[in-house]
Scaffold this active site. Sequence first.
Site, PDB file in Angstrom:
ATOM      1  N   LEU A 191     102.615  80.250 153.828  1.00  0.00           N
ATOM      2  CA  LEU A 191     104.158  80.147 153.056  1.00  0.00           C
ATOM      3  C   LEU A 191     104.904  79.207 153.077  1.00  0.00           C
ATOM      4  CD1 LEU A 191     104.829  83.226 155.804  1.00  0.00           C
ATOM      5  CD2 LEU A 191     103.749  83.709 153.482  1.00  0.00           C
ATOM      6  N   HIS A 192     105.222  78.990 151.945  1.00  0.00           N
ATOM      7  CA  HIS A 192     105.609  77.798 151.906  1.00  0.00           C
ATOM      8  C   HIS A 192     107.241  77.786 150.839  1.00  0.00           C
ATOM      9  CE1 HIS A 192     103.050  77.774 148.446  1.00  0.00           C
ATOM     10  NE2 HIS A 192     104.130  76.881 147.725  1.00  0.00           N
ATOM     11  N   ARG A 193     107.321  78.659 149.899  1.00  0.00           N
ATOM     12  CA  ARG A 193     107.973  78.907 149.705  1.00  0.00           C
ATOM     13  C   ARG A 193     109.698  78.896 150.006  1.00  0.00           C
ATOM     14  NH1 ARG A 193     105.721  77.890 144.586  1.00  0.00           N
ATOM     15  NH2 ARG A 193     103.737  79.611 144.678  1.00  0.00           N
TER      16      ARG A 193
END
Length: 362
Positions: free
Chosen positions: A205-207
Site C-alpha cells: 500500500l502506498h497511495r
Amino acid sequence: MRLAYVVGTRPNIVKMAPVLRALRRRLPAAEHVLIHTGQHYDRELSDVFFDDLGLPAPDHELGVGSGGHSEQVARTLDGVGALLARSRFDVLVVGGDVNSTLGAALAAAQARVPLAHVESGLRSYDRSMPEELNRALTDQLSDVLFVHSASAVDNLVREGIAPERVVFAGNTMIDTLVAMDGRIGAAGAPARLGVPAGEYLLVTLHRPALVDGPQLDAVMAELARLDMPVVFPVHPRTRRRLGAGAPAGVRLLDPLGYADFLSLQLGSAGVLTDSGGVQEETTFLGIPCFTLRANTERPVTVEHGTNTILGLDPGRIAGIPALLAARDGSRPGPPPRWDGGASDRVAGELAARLGGRRPPGA
Ligand code: UD1
Ligand code: UDP
C-alpha cells in the site's frame, strides 16, 4: 540516430527495461541514452531493480528527489530540458504516470523532440490522483502512444487523439515478468521468510489517499484481525507513517527486490494492494488480487483477470478469507498481448517511424 529514455520510480524501471533492451537490439547503430530523474533514490526502490533486471547504470542522473507534485514535475522539466537543449534527440520515450513522466513529457514538447509514451490511455477518471493528471497530460503531448489494453484505445480516441498515433503493443511490465521466468521460483522468498506457501496474504500500500491519513491505522487493525499470516513489504511513504511497530500476525518488511517480490506474489493465497503494477502482475500470474481503492485505471485486470475492487474501505479486508474460499480455482488466461512480446512490438513500430517509413506522429 539518438534515443532517450526516462525513468524515475520503481515501476518505471520495470516497464522501461525491456523497451530499452528491444530498441538496442533493433537499432544497434543508434545511441541509446538512459535518464534517471531520481524521483526514487533509495537502493531498494531503484538500484535493486537495475541489478535484478541487468540494466546498465543510467547515463544521466538528475537528482530530482522527493517533493510535492509541482516540485517534482518542475525539477524534471528543468533537468530533462537542459539535456534536450544540449544535444539533439530523435525521440524521447517515457512510461507510466508518475511525476517524472509528466515533467519529461513537458520537456520534450518544449524542445520539440518527438515523444513516445509507453502505457498510454489508462484512465480512472479520478482527478484527485496526481497520476490521472500526469497520464492525461502526457498523452496529449505524445506523438506515439503505446497502449496495453483495448479500453485504453477507446479512452484516447474519446479525447481526440488521432487513432494512427495509437499502437496496441501490449504490456511491457509483463515482458519483464516473463523474462524472469526461472528466477522467480529460485528467489524463494516465502521459504526464506518462513511463511507457508499458498496460505498468506501479501500486502502493498502506498497511495496517499490510503496511507497519508487515518485510513492506515484502520487497515493495520483489520490486518491484525485476519486469521491468516500477513506479509507486508512497506513502501517508504507508508513507513514514514507506520514507524517500526507492527501488530501481531503482520510481518512488516523493507521494500523487496523484484525477484523476491514476484516469488512472494506467486506463493501467496492472495494480494491486497493499491499498486497499479501489482494489479497487472497478479492478473498475469492468476493470483487473486484485492484492490483497496475506489476505482482502477486498469479495468482489464477486473474484466480479464483476478482483480476485485474493494473500495477505499478498510472494513472490507475482513471479507478477504471468504472471498478467497468462494473462488472456483479457475485461472483466466492473460489479456491479449500480455505475452512477453510487447517491447518488441514497441521497438518495431518506433524503428519504422524513426526510419522514415512512418513519421513519428503519423
Ligand atoms: C510515486 C508515484 C506513484 C507510484 C509510486 C511507485 C507520483 C505522483 N507518484 O509515489 O504514482 O505508484 O511512485 O512506487 O509520481 N521516499 C523515500 N525514498 C525514495 C523515494 C521516496 O524515502 O527513494 C519517500 C519520501 O519521503 C517521499 C515519499 O516516499 O516524500 C513519496 O515519494 P514520491 O516519489 O513523491 O511518491 P511515491 O509515493 O513513491
Ligand atoms: N515491487 C517490488 N518490490 C516491492 C513492491 C513492489 O519489486 O516490495 C514491484 C512490483 O512487482 C511491480 C512494481 O514494483 O513490478 C510496482 O511498483 P509500485 O507498486 O511501487 O508502483 P505502481 O505500479 O503502483 O505505480
